[in-house]
Design a protein around this motif. Sequence first.
Motif, PDB file in Angstrom:
ATOM      1  N   GLU A 135       0.878  -1.167   0.000  1.00 21.98           N
ATOM      2  CA  GLU A 135       0.000   0.000   0.000  1.00 21.98           C
ATOM      3  C   GLU A 135       0.919   1.221   0.000  1.00 21.98           C
ATOM      4  N   GLY A 136       1.246   1.702  -1.166  1.00 21.84           N
ATOM      5  CA  GLY A 136       2.196   2.818  -1.243  1.00 21.84           C
ATOM      6  C   GLY A 136       1.957   3.630  -2.492  1.00 21.84           C
ATOM      7  N   SER A 137       2.948   4.405  -2.873  1.00 21.31           N
ATOM      8  CA  SER A 137       2.749   5.325  -3.990  1.00 21.31           C
ATOM      9  C   SER A 137       2.754   4.624  -5.348  1.00 21.31           C
ATOM     10  N   ILE A 138       3.373   3.465  -5.434  1.00 18.66           N
ATOM     11  CA  ILE A 138       3.378   2.760  -6.727  1.00 18.66           C
ATOM     12  C   ILE A 138       2.092   1.968  -6.930  1.00 18.66           C
ATOM     13  N   ARG A 139       1.627   1.286  -5.894  1.00 20.04           N
ATOM     14  CA  ARG A 139       0.375   0.515  -5.988  1.00 20.04           C
ATOM     15  C   ARG A 139      -0.319   0.509  -4.624  1.00 20.04           C
ATOM     16  N   ARG A 140      -1.622   0.288  -4.660  1.00 18.98           N
ATOM     17  CA  ARG A 140      -2.391   0.142  -3.422  1.00 18.98           C
ATOM     18  C   ARG A 140      -3.229  -1.142  -3.542  1.00 18.98           C
ATOM     19  N   ASP A 141      -2.858  -2.155  -2.778  1.00 18.04           N
ATOM     20  CA  ASP A 141      -3.475  -3.477  -2.947  1.00 18.04           C
ATOM     21  C   ASP A 141      -4.336  -3.930  -1.771  1.00 18.04           C
ATOM     22  N   LEU A 142      -4.408  -3.133  -0.706  1.00 15.34           N
ATOM     23  CA  LEU A 142      -5.149  -3.561   0.496  1.00 15.34           C
ATOM     24  C   LEU A 142      -6.609  -3.881   0.196  1.00 15.34           C
ATOM     25  N   LYS A 143      -7.252  -2.961  -0.527  1.00 15.36           N
ATOM     26  CA  LYS A 143      -8.702  -3.090  -0.754  1.00 15.36           C
ATOM     27  C   LYS A 143      -9.056  -4.374  -1.474  1.00 15.36           C
ATOM     28  N   GLU A 144      -8.177  -4.808  -2.351  1.00 15.40           N
ATOM     29  CA  GLU A 144      -8.421  -6.029  -3.108  1.00 15.40           C
ATOM     30  C   GLU A 144      -8.162  -7.265  -2.236  1.00 15.40           C
ATOM     31  N   ILE A 145      -7.134  -7.186  -1.407  1.00 16.18           N
ATOM     32  CA  ILE A 145      -6.656  -8.406  -0.741  1.00 16.18           C
ATOM     33  C   ILE A 145      -7.293  -8.651   0.635  1.00 16.18           C
ATOM     34  N   ILE A 146      -7.390  -7.608   1.463  1.00 18.29           N
ATOM     35  CA  ILE A 146      -7.834  -7.838   2.859  1.00 18.29           C
ATOM     36  C   ILE A 146      -9.230  -8.482   2.954  1.00 18.29           C
ATOM     37  N   PRO A 147     -10.249  -7.998   2.208  1.00 19.55           N
ATOM     38  CA  PRO A 147     -11.574  -8.636   2.359  1.00 19.55           C
ATOM     39  C   PRO A 147     -11.547 -10.133   2.047  1.00 19.55           C
ATOM     40  N   LYS A 148     -10.720 -10.520   1.062  1.00 17.07           N
ATOM     41  CA  LYS A 148     -10.676 -11.937   0.692  1.00 17.07           C
ATOM     42  C   LYS A 148      -9.855 -12.745   1.696  1.00 17.07           C
ATOM     43  N   VAL A 149      -8.869 -12.129   2.302  1.00 13.24           N
ATOM     44  CA  VAL A 149      -8.126 -12.783   3.395  1.00 13.24           C
ATOM     45  C   VAL A 149      -9.107 -13.120   4.512  1.00 13.24           C
ATOM     46  N   LEU A 150     -10.014 -12.175   4.783  1.00 16.23           N
ATOM     47  CA  LEU A 150     -10.977 -12.373   5.873  1.00 16.23           C
ATOM     48  C   LEU A 150     -12.023 -13.420   5.503  1.00 16.23           C
ATOM     49  N   SER A 151     -12.564 -13.322   4.284  1.00 18.11           N
ATOM     50  CA  SER A 151     -13.628 -14.276   3.941  1.00 18.11           C
ATOM     51  C   SER A 151     -13.074 -15.696   3.817  1.00 18.11           C
ATOM     52  N   HIS A 152     -11.804 -15.810   3.458  1.00 25.46           N
ATOM     53  CA  HIS A 152     -11.182 -17.129   3.324  1.00 25.46           C
ATOM     54  C   HIS A 152     -10.720 -17.674   4.683  1.00 25.46           C
TER      55      HIS A 152
END
Length: 571
Positions: free
Chosen positions: A236-253
Amino acid sequence: MGDKKADLVLKNCSLVSVYTREIIPKTQISIVGDRIAYVGPDASHTINPKTAVMDVKGKYVSPGFVDPHLHIDQFVLPSEFAKKSLLCGVTSLFSDPIDIVSVAGYKGFQEFLKLGENLPIRIFQVVPGGLPVDRKFSNSKTLSLSQEKTAIKHPDVVGLGEVFSWTKVTLRDSKTMKSLSTMLDNGCIINGHTAGASGKKLNAYVSSGILSCHEPTNFDQVLERLRLGMWIMIREGSIRRDLKEIIPKVLSHGTYLDRLMFCSDGLDPLDLTKYGHIDHCIKESIKLGLQPIDAITMASKNCFDYYNMGKDLGGIAPGKLADIIIFNNLKSIKPSKVFVGGKLVVSNGSIVSPIKKKVIPSWIKNTVKLKKFSSKDFEIKSKKNKVQANTILMQTEIITKLSSVELETSSGSVLPSPDKDVWKVAAFDRIHGTKNHVVGFLENFGADIGAFASTWSFHENDLIIIGSNDSDMALAANTLRKNQGGLAVVKSGKIKSLLPLQMAGIVSTDPFEKVSSNFEQINNTIVDSGCKFSRPHLIPLFLPFLALPSIRILSRGIIDVKNRSYINPIN
Ligand SMILES: [Fe+2]
């Protein structure tokens, strides 16, 4: 045992225990020197009249946050970065100074280590692991194997940085294999970079001993890597922001969290001010449903466990170094106090620990080794009236594609066509000062400016100039030559904005606020002139980056990355 008394005792803490994932109220913490001596309900045996006792009145007390992978050889000096990062509760940074090394080699690496020493934040370093990206085309400097062996003896150096050309591992590149063996034989960590790898190639990469990756952009990639025994840094930084994509699926899985971390991979001064640092990752993850204690554990303990440093850092327990932050509530985690090694470094939202200005040697401020430019340096000659030009078509600031367009000539020189949104783009070897250079064409830039030049470009750090006319391109290049690095925008013979980056042409020696405002002006000038992209500084930054498809430009030529071949600017 209380035989030796504490220097500091924190009382009435709501302790965030990353070891049991619970909040323990009314905890007392004793600190002797830079380490924690006691954690429990009653520290009275460690107190004498000389002990400072602080009642934190039920506030939350947690270990300091960690960025396990970032490039701080960007924009500002580490001391300036530290001032902002500490306010976010970040007490440890794992720095990969890949661009300093690409410009200034081992000498630059050693100089950068000095810049990270004696600051009120912990800066650990890795030896850059991916240089040069492709020996056939790249000019960038790197460390020799013997320099790597010497480098890892330094107490702040913990291993090898992102080995991003993963084919160097799967194809068993000789230097890469020797480098990996050296690291493993010396108990060092090797950071990974596995964008695009899967199946047997990913298996082979992991079997080499590289156990982390910060490149997954979706949960499937996270899961595949976790299942192969890797650790994941969610970026999650200036080059890319990946939290929104990954965290919900980490939780549901219901994914096991102990091998997950957050990292920034680098932050520009505007993002660091607007979003914050690892504190932002924690807050965003909580908003996405992660339990606060889990988010804090990912941001602290997990990082030090990954780096095999968990015996000294990562949690609040006896024997650990006292890197501690205090904050009021678990949602808007805003540290009111930050301790590093038992010393108070932030109080009431301000830095209270002095940060000495360091001397930057003059040799590293003289890295634009080019003669004065004239318009002629940007000419593309042709005897034809019209030519078919091969262009680098910008699809985003980063993604490129080969395209073709018909261009007219005048007095034997091929003209760019702002009407067709076709611009000139040039790359010069400013590091070695060889005559290596190329001028080609760029499509879909859109900004009505004369020229945009930059000495900061992953990981070649060539001088890149994009422009609509040769004289403005020469002025932009000469401006950066005079300033020995930076970003400059020129129009009609005038400098419209300038961000000087005096150290190695990639880091400014100016204060944070000045760099931030110069940087904002660069992007605003270009965006306000009609550029199609919101972060135009990324264009010259990524144009030479050989680890990405499809068409790149660097001082040795225009490159078709997949075919590893050169492309002529005109047919
Ligand atoms: Fe990185």
